[in-house]
Design a protein around this motif. Structure first.
Motif, PDB file in Angstrom:
ATOM      1  N   THR A 143      -8.670   5.771  11.507  1.00 58.75           N
ATOM      2  CA  THR A 143      -9.624   4.687  11.262  1.00 58.75           C
ATOM      3  C   THR A 143      -9.071   3.614  10.339  1.00 58.75           C
ATOM      4  O   THR A 143      -8.314   3.907   9.403  1.00 58.75           O
ATOM      5  CB  THR A 143     -10.935   5.252  10.678  1.00 58.75           C
ATOM      6  N   GLU A 145     -10.722   2.153   8.198  1.00 59.79           N
ATOM      7  CA  GLU A 145     -11.340   2.303   6.879  1.00 59.79           C
ATOM      8  C   GLU A 145     -10.400   2.973   5.872  1.00 59.79           C
ATOM      9  O   GLU A 145     -10.502   2.724   4.674  1.00 59.79           O
ATOM     10  CB  GLU A 145     -12.648   3.106   6.972  1.00 59.79           C
ATOM     11  N   ASN A 146      -9.515   3.857   6.337  1.00 65.31           N
ATOM     12  CA  ASN A 146      -8.527   4.436   5.418  1.00 65.31           C
ATOM     13  C   ASN A 146      -7.116   4.020   5.815  1.00 65.31           C
ATOM     14  O   ASN A 146      -6.152   4.768   5.640  1.00 65.31           O
ATOM     15  CB  ASN A 146      -8.670   5.958   5.329  1.00 65.31           C
ATOM     16  N   TYR A 313     -10.799  -8.105   8.260  1.00 70.60           N
ATOM     17  CA  TYR A 313     -10.192  -7.105   7.383  1.00 70.60           C
ATOM     18  C   TYR A 313      -8.889  -6.619   7.993  1.00 70.60           C
ATOM     19  O   TYR A 313      -8.847  -6.214   9.163  1.00 70.60           O
ATOM     20  CB  TYR A 313     -11.093  -5.899   7.150  1.00 70.60           C
TER      21      TYR A 313
END
Length: 400
Positions: A143, A145-146, A313
């Motif tokens: 992911t 996110e990490n 992002y």
């Protein structure tokens, strides 16, 4: 009319090149296209390689040994020793690009109908090679996110079946730029030993690891000597993608012998490419130092620029020269096509690689794109500005 094979119909188009016709049409309209879709470096090829080709004085451009010219293989062994990988010339095979090395690895290590576990997103052509080999890819989701770190080892364990034969990784990673740590690689080593699997690793970007991070080869994982298979390439390391020359390396002699049988079927690697590659290995250390600094500067320019755009992002890559970013868009392929067909800013537009092509899971990657920071920083700044303006007016923006 006869029908083409089912296998050929199932091979997906490359997300990196599939919109090339749209880019060509944009250029024909007078639009400048910033190519951030493809890992084609603009750095100079080592002059040693170019001079070797220019000075070649041969009456016949003949076949070479199927494993590659012996002097070139011995020089490759010397290079590997210098980067801490101790092998012998009979533990490697020169291939037609890293692509052939990867295809050979899959064909040799995995039977048709068996499975390969691959952390996704992954290099798009892994899908194509697996389909050609009749092998099933089972994706293990990582992911953003990490920052696309190795998924929990429990996820690998959960997906292993009696049909699982190998784990395939890319380190440093294409498309994410993630660099696996020693701890992560040791976890993979333990699982391949526990389940008697192959660990195939695409290591073509090993020279480009940033911020003090070090590359660790799967060939240096103690105890995994019979399990580790390494895929390599000269293309990106020396900015000579057009020579199409790579290598398959393993201490598992059965793997190399089987790959050699495949190599004999395709006769030999290209002669002039091997001449160029052998000479490139004489490039001074300053060549890599300059390339490293250029890519590090470009990485910072692109990633900081992307993260300065509202709704975007992008994790900071630790290696290679790619970044995978999440964009405020409805569909990455639609956005990429719109950029080429309907948008321009100051006479220019940007070509990106839609991230859906780097996933096996059809539901993932629709709001992501891969960027290759292979252009100079002035061009990268202009491309980021162009992207910023595009996201302001794209009909499918998800920005509130």
């Amino acid at each position: 009319m006869p029908r083409i094979s089912e296998k050929s119909r199932n091979i997906p188009p490359s997300p990196i090149r599939k919109l090339s016709a749209c880019a060509d049409a944009a250029k024909a309209r007078g639009i400048h296209v910033y190519h951030l879709n493809i890992g084609q470096p603009d750095l100079a090829t080592p002059r040693e390689a170019l001079e070797a080709v220019r000075k070649t004085d041969l009456d016949i451009l003949a076949y070479t040994h199927s494993a590659g010219i012996e002097s070139y293989r011995r020089k490759l062994v010397r290079y590997y020793h210098e980067v801490g990988i101790d092998i012998s010339p009979d533990e490697l095979l020169v291939t037609v690009g890293g692509s052939e090395a990867l295809f050979m690895a899959i064909m040799v290590c995995v039977n048709a109908g068996e499975e390969v576990l691959v952390p996704e997103p992954f290099y798009a052509n892994y899908n194509s090679f697996a389909i050609e080999a009749g092998v099933n890819i089972k994706p293990i989701f990582s992911t953003i996110e990490n920052d696309f770190a190795l998924p929990p080892i429990e996820e690998f364990e959960r997906h292993i079946t009696p049909h699982t034969k190998a784990i395939l990784i890319c380190n440093p990673n294409n498309p994410t730029g993630y660099l696996y740590s020693d701890e992560e690689l040791m976890r993979l080593r333990d699982i391949v030993l526990r389940h008697d699997l192959y660990l195939i690793c695409d290591e073509v970007y090993r020279e480009f690891c940033y911020d003090g991070h070090k590359h660790i080869s799967v060939l240096n994982l103690a105890g995994a000597e019979e399990h580790a298979v390494m895929v390599d390439s000269m293309s990106k390391r020396y900015s000579m993608c057009g020579i199409r020359l790579g290598a398959l390396v393993s201490r598992n002699r059965e793997v190399i012998e089987a790959a050699m049988n495949m190599a004999q079927a395709r006769l030999s690697p290209p002669l002039l490419a091997q001449i160029a590659a052998e000479a490139a290995l004489d490039a001074p250390e300053s060549y890599f130092k300059d390339a490293y600094e250029a890519y590090r500067e470009r990485r910072d320019c692109l990633v900081n620029g992307l993260n300065g755009i509202p709704g975007v992002y992008c994790p900071m890559p630790k290696g290679a020269f790619y970044a995978l970013a999440r964009l405020p868009i409805d569909d990455c392929e639609r956005f990429a096509r719109w950029m080429l067909e309907e948008f321009s800013w100051k006479g220019a537009t940007v070509m990106i690689a839609p991230a859906t092509g780097f996933y096996a899971s059809m539901s993932l990657g629709h709001d992501e794109a891969r960027f290759a920071y292979v252009l100079n920083t002035d061009d990268l700044r202009a491309a980021v500005e162009c992207l910023r303006e595009a996201l302001k007016c794209y009909p499918g923006t998800t920005l509130k």
